[in-house]
Motif scaffolding. Structure first.
Motif, PDB file in Angstrom:
ATOM      1  N   ILE A  30      -5.560  -1.499   0.837  1.00 48.77           N
ATOM      2  CA  ILE A  30      -4.352  -1.483   0.013  1.00 48.77           C
ATOM      3  C   ILE A  30      -3.436  -2.656   0.333  1.00 48.77           C
ATOM      4  CG2 ILE A  30      -2.253  -0.214  -0.548  1.00 48.77           C
ATOM      5  CD1 ILE A  30      -3.846   2.386  -0.009  1.00 48.77           C
ATOM      6  N   ALA A  31      -3.017  -2.764   1.575  1.00 46.02           N
ATOM      7  CA  ALA A  31      -2.047  -3.803   1.942  1.00 46.02           C
ATOM      8  C   ALA A  31      -2.596  -5.215   1.730  1.00 46.02           C
ATOM      9  CB  ALA A  31      -1.585  -3.605   3.386  1.00 46.02           C
ATOM     10  N   LEU A  64      -4.823  -6.228  -0.426  1.00 46.11           N
ATOM     11  CA  LEU A  64      -4.895  -6.499  -1.864  1.00 46.11           C
ATOM     12  C   LEU A  64      -3.509  -6.734  -2.450  1.00 46.11           C
ATOM     13  CD1 LEU A  64      -7.654  -3.985  -3.045  1.00 46.11           C
ATOM     14  CD2 LEU A  64      -7.742  -6.484  -3.208  1.00 46.11           C
ATOM     15  N   GLU A  65      -2.531  -5.939  -2.018  1.00 43.73           N
ATOM     16  CA  GLU A  65      -1.176  -6.156  -2.520  1.00 43.73           C
ATOM     17  C   GLU A  65      -0.662  -7.534  -2.114  1.00 43.73           C
ATOM     18  OE1 GLU A  65       0.798  -1.753  -3.169  1.00 43.73           O
ATOM     19  OE2 GLU A  65       1.437  -2.937  -1.450  1.00 43.73           O
ATOM     20  N   ALA A  66      -0.964  -7.927  -0.893  1.00 45.00           N
ATOM     21  CA  ALA A  66      -0.497  -9.234  -0.420  1.00 45.00           C
ATOM     22  C   ALA A  66      -1.144 -10.372  -1.193  1.00 45.00           C
ATOM     23  CB  ALA A  66      -0.795  -9.374   1.075  1.00 45.00           C
ATOM     24  N   ASP A  67      -2.423 -10.242  -1.489  1.00 43.20           N
ATOM     25  CA  ASP A  67      -3.153 -11.348  -2.112  1.00 43.20           C
ATOM     26  C   ASP A  67      -3.037 -11.363  -3.633  1.00 43.20           C
ATOM     27  OD1 ASP A  67      -3.841 -11.953   0.436  1.00 43.20           O
ATOM     28  OD2 ASP A  67      -5.960 -11.457   0.265  1.00 43.20           O
ATOM     29  N   LEU A  68      -2.952 -10.179  -4.253  1.00 43.00           N
ATOM     30  CA  LEU A  68      -2.862 -10.118  -5.714  1.00 43.00           C
ATOM     31  C   LEU A  68      -1.417 -10.099  -6.199  1.00 43.00           C
ATOM     32  CD1 LEU A  68      -5.675  -7.512  -6.525  1.00 43.00           C
ATOM     33  CD2 LEU A  68      -5.809 -10.007  -6.675  1.00 43.00           C
ATOM     34  N   GLY A  69      -0.498  -9.680  -5.344  1.00 38.75           N
ATOM     35  CA  GLY A  69       0.914  -9.650  -5.721  1.00 38.75           C
ATOM     36  C   GLY A  69       1.292  -8.524  -6.659  1.00 38.75           C
ATOM     37  N   VAL A  70       0.467  -7.472  -6.709  1.00 36.34           N
ATOM     38  CA  VAL A  70       0.749  -6.331  -7.584  1.00 36.34           C
ATOM     39  C   VAL A  70       0.578  -5.041  -6.780  1.00 36.34           C
ATOM     40  CG1 VAL A  70      -0.006  -7.566  -9.656  1.00 36.34           C
ATOM     41  CG2 VAL A  70      -1.653  -6.167  -8.384  1.00 36.34           C
ATOM     42  N   PRO A  71       1.163  -3.921  -7.251  1.00 37.26           N
ATOM     43  CA  PRO A  71       0.982  -2.651  -6.548  1.00 37.26           C
ATOM     44  C   PRO A  71      -0.477  -2.201  -6.594  1.00 37.26           C
ATOM     45  CG  PRO A  71       2.835  -2.529  -8.084  1.00 37.26           C
ATOM     46  CD  PRO A  71       2.103  -3.793  -8.393  1.00 37.26           C
ATOM     47  N   VAL A  72      -0.898  -1.559  -5.522  1.00 38.02           N
ATOM     48  CA  VAL A  72      -2.230  -0.959  -5.441  1.00 38.02           C
ATOM     49  C   VAL A  72      -2.063   0.523  -5.159  1.00 38.02           C
ATOM     50  CG1 VAL A  72      -4.426  -0.907  -4.200  1.00 38.02           C
ATOM     51  CG2 VAL A  72      -3.302  -3.100  -4.655  1.00 38.02           C
ATOM     52  N   VAL A  73      -2.643   1.340  -6.018  1.00 34.30           N
ATOM     53  CA  VAL A  73      -2.557   2.795  -5.903  1.00 34.30           C
ATOM     54  C   VAL A  73      -3.966   3.344  -5.739  1.00 34.30           C
ATOM     55  CG1 VAL A  73      -2.013   4.929  -7.150  1.00 34.30           C
ATOM     56  CG2 VAL A  73      -0.431   2.984  -7.235  1.00 34.30           C
ATOM     57  N   THR A  74      -4.173   4.207  -4.760  1.00 35.52           N
ATOM     58  CA  THR A  74      -5.468   4.870  -4.604  1.00 35.52           C
ATOM     59  C   THR A  74      -5.272   6.371  -4.713  1.00 35.52           C
ATOM     60  OG1 THR A  74      -5.521   5.327  -2.215  1.00 35.52           O
ATOM     61  CG2 THR A  74      -6.007   3.065  -2.910  1.00 35.52           C
ATOM     62  N   SER A  75      -6.346   7.085  -4.976  1.00 36.40           N
ATOM     63  CA  SER A  75      -6.241   8.522  -5.198  1.00 36.40           C
ATOM     64  C   SER A  75      -5.696   9.254  -3.976  1.00 36.40           C
ATOM     65  CB  SER A  75      -7.609   9.090  -5.589  1.00 36.40           C
ATOM     66  OG  SER A  75      -8.036   8.563  -6.829  1.00 36.40           O
ATOM     67  N   ASN A  76      -6.188   8.924  -2.783  1.00 35.55           N
ATOM     68  CA  ASN A  76      -5.721   9.617  -1.584  1.00 35.55           C
ATOM     69  C   ASN A  76      -4.315   9.191  -1.188  1.00 35.55           C
ATOM     70  OD1 ASN A  76      -8.075  11.178  -1.213  1.00 35.55           O
ATOM     71  ND2 ASN A  76      -9.100   9.475  -0.212  1.00 35.55           N
ATOM     72  N   LEU A 111       7.966   7.285   5.508  1.00 39.42           N
ATOM     73  CA  LEU A 111       7.213   6.079   5.215  1.00 39.42           C
ATOM     74  C   LEU A 111       5.852   6.154   5.891  1.00 39.42           C
ATOM     75  CD1 LEU A 111       9.919   3.301   5.709  1.00 39.42           C
ATOM     76  CD2 LEU A 111       9.274   4.469   3.604  1.00 39.42           C
ATOM     77  N   SER A 112       4.885   5.471   5.305  1.00 35.85           N
ATOM     78  CA  SER A 112       3.576   5.350   5.919  1.00 35.85           C
ATOM     79  C   SER A 112       3.268   3.863   5.968  1.00 35.85           C
ATOM     80  CB  SER A 112       2.528   6.111   5.108  1.00 35.85           C
ATOM     81  OG  SER A 112       1.289   6.141   5.774  1.00 35.85           O
ATOM     82  N   GLU A 113       3.637   3.236   7.053  1.00 30.58           N
ATOM     83  CA  GLU A 113       3.574   1.789   7.144  1.00 30.58           C
ATOM     84  C   GLU A 113       2.145   1.268   7.073  1.00 30.58           C
ATOM     85  OE1 GLU A 113       5.672   0.424  10.544  1.00 30.58           O
ATOM     86  OE2 GLU A 113       7.563   1.371   9.970  1.00 30.58           O
ATOM     87  N   GLY A 114       1.984   0.193   6.296  1.00 25.64           N
ATOM     88  CA  GLY A 114       0.689  -0.452   6.199  1.00 25.64           C
ATOM     89  C   GLY A 114      -0.177   0.042   5.062  1.00 25.64           C
ATOM     90  N   TYR A 115       0.352   0.964   4.247  1.00 27.47           N
ATOM     91  CA  TYR A 115      -0.461   1.522   3.169  1.00 27.47           C
ATOM     92  C   TYR A 115       0.174   1.334   1.795  1.00 27.47           C
ATOM     93  CZ  TYR A 115      -3.234   3.418   6.938  1.00 27.47           C
ATOM     94  OH  TYR A 115      -4.030   3.537   8.052  1.00 27.47           O
ATOM     95  N   GLY A 116       0.839   0.211   1.617  1.00 27.01           N
ATOM     96  CA  GLY A 116       1.283  -0.179   0.291  1.00 27.01           C
ATOM     97  C   GLY A 116       2.733   0.111  -0.013  1.00 27.01           C
ATOM     98  N   ARG A 117       3.195  -0.552  -1.072  1.00 25.03           N
ATOM     99  CA  ARG A 117       4.602  -0.454  -1.452  1.00 25.03           C
ATOM    100  C   ARG A 117       4.960   0.914  -2.008  1.00 25.03           C
ATOM    101  NH1 ARG A 117       4.716  -5.104  -6.018  1.00 25.03           N
ATOM    102  NH2 ARG A 117       3.422  -6.121  -4.439  1.00 25.03           N
TER     103      ARG A 117
END
Length: 273
Positions: free
Chosen positions: A223-224, A226-238, A254-260
């Motif tokens: 997640i993190a 991909l967000e850093a490299d693509l510049g868009v939010p990443v959402v996963t089912s879990n 907060l859950s640090e390291g698992y996306g915006r």
């Protein structure tokens, strides 16, 4: 004196997991903030093999299937803050109405515990992060029919998919049908670094987010990056399911390291999915 559990003193979330899936417990526990515990019950698929039908009342059919009904009863008795059904195909085949209808029936069976679906949580997460044109990543065990219903489900929610790709397990798996991949435990061959590589290479430029479908698709560690490299939010089912469970429980953790997604204020995305 108010009851204060020693286990899960901040929040306790439950998940209903299909029988052969080893991923949800691992990812939920990895992403869970301190003081949050995860409690699982397993179930056999309520859908007949090769069928996309749940009858005239899909929500009741799924909620009243023996394993799920038993799991809701058991999880509901241990005082959880929320329970999530980790079975996105139920929502995809049942349509948008499935999520709320299942939650209502399931909550009664869970002795009043709040219940959500993973697919509904993904919808809520995409809305909360402002994603309107997501690029979908599906597991290799999703056949064409499931993929078609998944896209229809999100289109009906007002999204405009930028595309859908299945995670590629590699040449050794290319001669297998999707159901054979699942039966051969292909889900245990998924690697987060390889998922990152494939999404990074295939994501279209006009996608304003990435949505990884399927609770059995190992994706949290991608997640993190991909967000850093693509510049868009990443959402996963879990990720979305845990985030939504915490919001249902009123936990601004907060859950640090698992996306915006986990950086959003508590008030964002708390309505029923």
């Amino acid at each position: 004196m108010m009851f204060r559990p020693a286990v899960g003193w901040r929040a306790r979330v439950g998940i209903l997991v299909i029988d052969k899936d080893t991923v949800p417990e691992v990812e939920f526990q990895a992403m869970a903030p301190p003081g949050v515990t995860v409690h699982a019950a397993r179930f056999a698929s309520p859908r007949q093999h090769g069928s996309g039908s749940y009858g005239d009342d899909p929500a009741s059919t799924v909620a009243e299937s023996p394993d799920i009904a038993r799991g809701l009863d058991h999880l509901g008795r241990i005082g959880l803050d929320a329970i999530t059904l980790c079975f996105v195909t139920g929502s995809f085949f049942g349509g948008l109405g499935f999520d709320d209808a299942f939650a209502a029936v399931a909550s009664e069976k869970a002795h009043g515990c709040r219940v959500a679906t993973a697919a509904g949580a993904v919808r809520a997460a995409l809305a909360a992060t402002g994603v309107r044109r997501p690029f979908f990543v599906a597991p290799p065990w999703f056949n064409d029919l499931i993929a078609q219903h998944a896209l229809g489900y999100f289109r009906d929610a007002g999204l405009a998919p930028a595309g859908l790709v299945r995670y590629d397990l590699g040449p050794a798996w290319h001669d297998k049908e999707p159901w054979q991949v699942w039966d051969a435990n292909g889900q245990q061959e998924v690697r987060a670094d390889e998922l990152y590589r494939q999404v990074r290479m295939l994501a279209p430029a006009d996608a304003d987010g990435v949505a990884v479908l399927g609770n059995g698709l190992l994706a949290a560690d991608a997640i993190a990056p991909l967000e850093a490299d693509l510049g868009v939010p990443v959402v996963t089912s879990n990720q979305a399911a845990l985030w939504y469970s915490l919001r249902l429980g009123g936990v601004p953790a907060l859950s640090e390291g698992y996306g915006r997604l986990f950086e959003l204020p508590l008030a964002t995305g708390t309505a029923a999915a």
